[in-house]
Scaffold this motif. Structure first.
Motif, PDB file in Angstrom:
ATOM      1  N   PRO A 172       0.869  -1.181   0.000  1.00 10.55           N
ATOM      2  CA  PRO A 172       0.000   0.000   0.000  1.00 10.55           C
ATOM      3  C   PRO A 172       0.908   1.234   0.000  1.00 10.55           C
ATOM      4  N   ILE A 173       0.379   2.343  -0.400  1.00  9.69           N
ATOM      5  CA  ILE A 173       1.136   3.575  -0.197  1.00  9.69           C
ATOM      6  C   ILE A 173       0.635   4.173   1.113  1.00  9.69           C
ATOM      7  N   TYR A 220      -0.153   6.607   4.365  1.00 10.54           N
ATOM      8  CA  TYR A 220      -0.573   7.969   4.710  1.00 10.54           C
ATOM      9  C   TYR A 220       0.561   8.664   5.445  1.00 10.54           C
ATOM     10  N   HIS A 254       5.194   3.210  11.489  1.00 11.84           N
ATOM     11  CA  HIS A 254       5.183   2.272  12.612  1.00 11.84           C
ATOM     12  C   HIS A 254       5.382   0.843  12.123  1.00 11.84           C
ATOM     13  N   THR A 278       4.407  -4.697   6.169  1.00 16.00           N
ATOM     14  CA  THR A 278       3.966  -4.959   4.793  1.00 16.00           C
ATOM     15  C   THR A 278       5.138  -4.825   3.835  1.00 16.00           C
ATOM     16  N   ALA A 295      -5.325   7.322  -4.876  1.00 17.47           N
ATOM     17  CA  ALA A 295      -4.306   6.435  -4.292  1.00 17.47           C
ATOM     18  C   ALA A 295      -4.167   5.120  -5.057  1.00 17.47           C
ATOM     19  N   ILE A 343      -1.457  -5.990   1.017  1.00 16.30           N
ATOM     20  CA  ILE A 343      -2.190  -4.967   1.777  1.00 16.30           C
ATOM     21  C   ILE A 343      -2.493  -5.493   3.180  1.00 16.30           C
ATOM     22  N   GLY A 344      -2.948  -4.610   4.053  1.00 18.82           N
ATOM     23  CA  GLY A 344      -3.448  -5.041   5.356  1.00 18.82           C
ATOM     24  C   GLY A 344      -4.937  -5.317   5.242  1.00 18.82           C
ATOM     25  N   LYS A 345      -5.444  -6.139   6.143  1.00 18.21           N
ATOM     26  CA  LYS A 345      -6.844  -6.576   6.046  1.00 18.21           C
ATOM     27  C   LYS A 345      -7.835  -5.409   6.121  1.00 18.21           C
ATOM     28  N   ASP A 346      -7.424  -4.300   6.728  1.00 16.72           N
ATOM     29  CA  ASP A 346      -8.336  -3.166   6.896  1.00 16.72           C
ATOM     30  C   ASP A 346      -8.634  -2.442   5.586  1.00 16.72           C
ATOM     31  N   ILE A 347      -7.786  -2.660   4.575  1.00 13.20           N
ATOM     32  CA  ILE A 347      -8.026  -1.921   3.331  1.00 13.20           C
ATOM     33  C   ILE A 347      -8.396  -2.867   2.184  1.00 13.20           C
ATOM     34  N   HIS A 356      -9.314  -2.412  -2.106  1.00 11.37           N
ATOM     35  CA  HIS A 356      -8.511  -3.107  -3.116  1.00 11.37           C
ATOM     36  C   HIS A 356      -9.263  -4.194  -3.867  1.00 11.37           C
ATOM     37  N   MET A 372      -2.885  -1.162  18.446  1.00 10.37           N
ATOM     38  CA  MET A 372      -2.086   0.065  18.582  1.00 10.37           C
ATOM     39  C   MET A 372      -2.906   1.275  18.151  1.00 10.37           C
TER      40      MET A 372
END
Ligand code: MSP
Length: 658
Positions: free
Chosen positions: A9-10, A12, A18, A24, A227, A255-259, A263, A295
C-alpha cells in the motif's frame, strides 16, 4: 525469465511510520528478493499516499501547509525504508507529476465508459479511514469496523457507478479463487458485494487538498481513486505502453486486512471501467498488536518503526516478523519472542551449524572446499534429498504466500544438517585418519550451508551474504537459485573464510518499568535484570520440554486468538434448542457469524450489545447448516447455567486478550 510486479500500500503521511508499515514492506521485500533469485525481472513498488481530508487536517493541526507536511513525512518513510535496506524499485508519491497525470486519464476513461455522473452525496464519512459508511455500519458516531469517528456530509459530488460492477466482481472472485487470499478474506469481500453495492461518491467540494476532477476543478477527487491509481502510474500506465504491457497486471498487491474493500471491490471496478486488466492477486495480511492491545495514537502504544530498526539486527527483525505469524493472521509483537526466536533458531540452529562446519574445515582439511564425491552412503543421500525437499517446499510456500512455512522448512533443513554432522562425526573420522569420508562429509555440510544461505537470503539477506562471502562468493549471480537445481555446485578448492558470529545471542528483555522507554535488550543498565529474566525464560523452556507437566510454551498460547467481540444480533436457531445464531463485531470490516450453545442460559435480546471474549482463529465449523466463525467463551455457574467473560466499553471491540 518473466516479469514480476509487486506492490505495498502507499502509506498515509499524517504521522510517523510504525511497525505495520515496516511489516507490509518487509513482506513485499522478501518476495521481491526471492523472485530476483529465481531470475525474474522484478518491479517492487512502495510509496506514500499524500492527498485527502485526513492529510489536510493533520497539516492544519500542525499549522503548516499540506505540501510542507507531506514533504517532511514522506521523507521519513523513505528514510525508514533505506534504514531497513529494502529493495523497492520506486518510491512513488501521489504528489508526483506523472501520477497526477495518470489519475486524470484514469478518471477520463471511467467517464468515457459512462460510469461517472453528478449528484448529491448525503451520508457518513470517516476522515481517519477516508471511507464512506452506511447507516448500518455506524454506532455511537463511530464506524463499527474501525472505531473511526464519522461526520455527516451533504454536498454535490460526482459518483462512480459501482453498483454496475457487483455481478462482474462476483464473477471475478468465482473464476479466480486465488485472486484474494487468504480465502477467508475472499469470502468476506464476496459476501459484502453479494449484499449489493451502492454507487460511490468520488469527489468532494468542501476541501481542496487533492487532485482536481478533470474539467471540474472545483471538485477534488476522492483520495482512494487517486491512491489506488498509483499502482498503474508506476509501470507506465497510459504513457509508456510497452512498459505497462510488460508489468501490468500486478502479480501481487500486498495490503493489510483493513483496506481490503478498497482493493478487492473499488480497485477492480475502477479498472474494469477503464478497460484495464485486473491484478492477479491481492494478499491481505493481519495486524500486529502491542502486548495484545490494538495500537493507536490515543493509547500511545504504537510501535515506532525506527525504534525497531535500531533495537534489532535487521535480519533478526525480518526473521521474527515473517516467522512469527502466518501472513493472514494477527500477531502480538513481543520482544521476548524476538529474543527466543533469535537465540533458539537463528543463533543455535543456523549460526552454530555454520560456525562449527567452517571451524572443522579449517582444522581438519586445510580450510578449503574438498572435491565432491559420488553420493552413495545412505546418510548422504538422505541429506541431499532433504535439501531438494526443502527447496521444493520453500518454493511451494512462496507460491502459497506462506512465508512462515518457508522458514519452518528452512529451519528443519538446518536441523537435518546439524543431525548429519552428529551422525557422521567428522571429528571421529579425523581422529581415525579416514580422510576420504571426512572430506566427503564436510563437503556435504558446506554445500548444505550454501543451500541454506541461498534459501534464507529473502529473509536474512545480511547473514546469507556473510556466509557466501565465506566461500568467496560475493556477486548477485551467486544468489541465483539456478545453482540449487542440482547438488554439489560448490566449487572444489575454494578457500574458506569463517564468517564469524552470524547471530549474536540476545538477552531476554527487561519488563518495562512504568513510564520508562523500551530499552534495547543489550542495554547495560538493565543487564542484571535481563540476566535474571533470561534465566526465567530458560527455566520455563526446560520445564515445558517435559510433556508430563502438561505445561505449554508461551508460543503455543499465542496461537490462540481471543478477542473482545460485540454481539450485534442474536436469534434462535430453528430446530436446535441449545443454539443461538449471533453476529458479532470483532474489529474487522464485516461481522462474524457465530453459532453458540448458550440458548439455555440467555435470551437472544439479553446478548445484543455485550462485549464478550471469543476465540477468533478457530477453523470455522458448520452447525445446523450455519457456518460458525468464532467461539464464545463461557464458564458454568454453580447452578449449571453459563456465564460469559464480559468487558465494558473501556475495552475496544477487537482488542486481543492475552
Ligand atoms: N493510504 C492507505 C493505503 C492506500 S493503498 C492504495 C492506507 N495507509 S495507512 O498508512 O493507513 O496504512 C497502510 C498499511 O499499514 C495498511 O495495509 C494497514 O493494514 C497497515 N497497518 C496499519 N496498522 C497495522 C498494524 N498494526 N499491523 C500491521 N499492519 C497495519 O491505508
Amino acid at each position: 525469465m518473466s516479469n514480476f510486479y509487486l506492490t505495498t500500500p502507499i502509506y498515509y503521511v499524517n504521522g510517523a511510520p510504525h511497525i505495520g508499515h515496516a511489516y507490509t514492506t518487509i513482506i513485499a521485500d522478501a518476495f521481491a528478493r526471492y523472485r530476483r533469485q529465481k531470475g525474474d525481472e522484478v518491479f517492487f513498488l512502495t510509496g506514500t499516499d499524500e492527498h485527502g481530508l485526513k492529510i489536510q487536517r493533520a497539516a492544519e493541526d500542525r499549522g503548516i501547509s499540506p505540501q510542507q507536511m507531506v514533504d517532511e513525512n514522506s521523507a521519513r518513510f523513505r528514510e525508514l525504508f533505506e534504514q531497513l535496506r529494502l529493495t523497492h524499485d520506486r518510491f512513488i508519491r501521489t504528489t508526483d507529476a506523472d501520477h497526477k497525470k495518470t489519475v486524470a486519464e484514469m478518471v477520463a476513461r471511467m467517464k468515457a465508459s459512462g460510469d461517472i455522473y453528478l449528484d448529491k452525496y448525503e451520508g457518513w464519512y470517516a476522515a481517519a479511514d477516508e471511507a464512506y459508511y452506511d447507516e448500518s455500519e455506524i454506532a455511537d458516531g463511530k464506524a463499527v469496523a474501525t472505531g473511526a469517528s464519522v461526520e455527516w456530509v451533504e454536498e454535490e459530488s460526482y459518483f462512480f457507478k459501482l453498483s454496475k460492477y457487483a455481478e462482474p466482481l462476483l464473477e471475478w472472485y468465482r473464476s479466480n479463487p486465488n485472486a484474494i487470499t487468504p480465502s477467508g478474506r475472499r469470502n468476506e469481500v464476496a459476501s459484502f458485494v453479494e449484499g449489493g453495492l451502492r454507487d460511490l461518491s468520488i469527489s468532494r467540494t468542501t476541501f481542496s487538498w487533492g487532485i482536481p476532477m478533470p474539467e471540474h476543478p472545483e471538485h477534488v477527487l476522492y483520495v482512494w481513486v487517486d491512491a489506488l491509481t498509483n499502482y498503474i502510474t508506476a509501470v507506465g500506465a497510459f504513457d509508456d505502453t510497452e512498459r505497462f504491457e510488460a508489468f501490468w497486471p500486478a502479480d501481487i498487491h500486498f495490503i493489510g486486512k483493513d483496506i481490503l474493500r478498497f482493493h478487492a471491490v473499488y480497485w477492480p471496478a475502477f479498472l474494469m471501467s477503464a478497460g484495464l486488466e485486473l491484478p492477479k492477486q491481492i494478499v491481505a495480511h493481519g495486524w500486529w498488536t502491542n502486548d495484545g492491545i490494538k495500537m493507536s495514537k490515543s493509547l500511545g502504544n504504537v510501535i515506532d518503526a525506527f525504534e525497531l530498526a535500531e533495537r534489532y539486527d535487521l535480519d533478526v527483525l525480518r526473521y521474527y516478523l515473517l516467522r512469527e505469524i502466518p501472513i493472514g493472521n494477527d500477531g502480538n509483537f513481543s520482544d521476548a519472542r524476538v529474543v527466543e526466536r533469535n537465540n533458539a533458531e537463528l543463533a543455535d540452529n543456523i549460526g552454530n551449524l555454520v560456525n562449527r562446519t567452517f571451524a572443522m574445515a579449517g582444522k581438519f582439511i586445510g580450510g578449503s572446499v574438498p572435491a565432491p564425491r559420488d553420493i552413495t552412503e545412505s546418510e548422504d543421500v538422505a541429506l541431499r534429498d532433504a535439501a531438494y525437499a526443502a527447496r521444493d517446499a520453500i518454493d511451494k510456500a512462496f507460491e502459497d504466500r506462506e512465508l512462515h512455512r518457508a522458514l519452518e522448512h528452512l529451519m528443519a533443513f538446518s536441523s537435518e544438517v546439524n543431525n548429519y554432522i552428529q551422525r557422521t562425526q567428522p571429528w571421529a573420522l579425523n581422529k581415525a585418519g579416514n580422510t576420504e569420508r571426512l572430506e566427503q562429509t564436510l563437503y556435504n555440510a558446506l554445500e548444505s550451508i550454501r543451500w541454506i544461505a541461498l534459501l534464507a537470503a529473502p529473509f536474512t539477506p545480511d547473514a546469507s551474504r556473510k556466509i557466501l562471502a565465506g566461500f568467496g562468493q560475493t556477486t548477485e549471480a551467486h544468489l541465483s537459485f539456478d545453482t540449487l537445481k542440482t547438488w554439489a555446485n560448490l566449487p572444489a578448492g575454494t578457500p574458506l573464510e569463517a564468517p564469524g558470529v552470524l547471530f549474536e545471542k540476545l538477552e531476554a528483555p527487561v519488563e518495562e518499568e512504568e513510564n520508562s522507554e523500551k530499552s534495547a535488550p543489550q542495554d547495560q543498565k538493565s543487564a542484571k535484570k535481563a540476566k535474571k529474566d533470561e534465566k526465567k525464560v530458560e527455566k520455563s523452556k526446560k520445564s515445558d520440554d517435559s510433556e508430563s507437566t502438561g505445561l505449554i510454551e508461551f508460543g503455543d498460547f499465542t496461537k490462540v486468538e481471543i478477542r473482545v467481540g460485540e454481539v450485534l444480533t442474536a436469534e434462535k436457531v430453528e430446530g436446535a434448542d441449545k443454539l443461538l445464531k449471533l453476529s458479532a463485531n470483532v474489529g474487522e470490516e464485516t461481522p462474524r457469524t457465530i453459532v453458540a450453545g448458550i440458548a439455555k442460559s440467555f435470551a437472544p435480546e439479553e446478548l445484543v450489545g455485550l462485549r464478550v471474549a471469543m476465540v477468533t482463529n478457530l477453523k470455522p465449523a458448520k452447525l445446523f447448516g450455519i457456518k460458525s466463525e468464532a467461539m464464545i467463551l463461557a464458564a458454568k455457574t454453580t447452578d449449571g447455567k453459563l456465564a460469559l467473560a464480559r468487558y465494558d466499553e473501556r475495552v475496544e471491540v477487537g482488542t486481543r486478550i492475552s
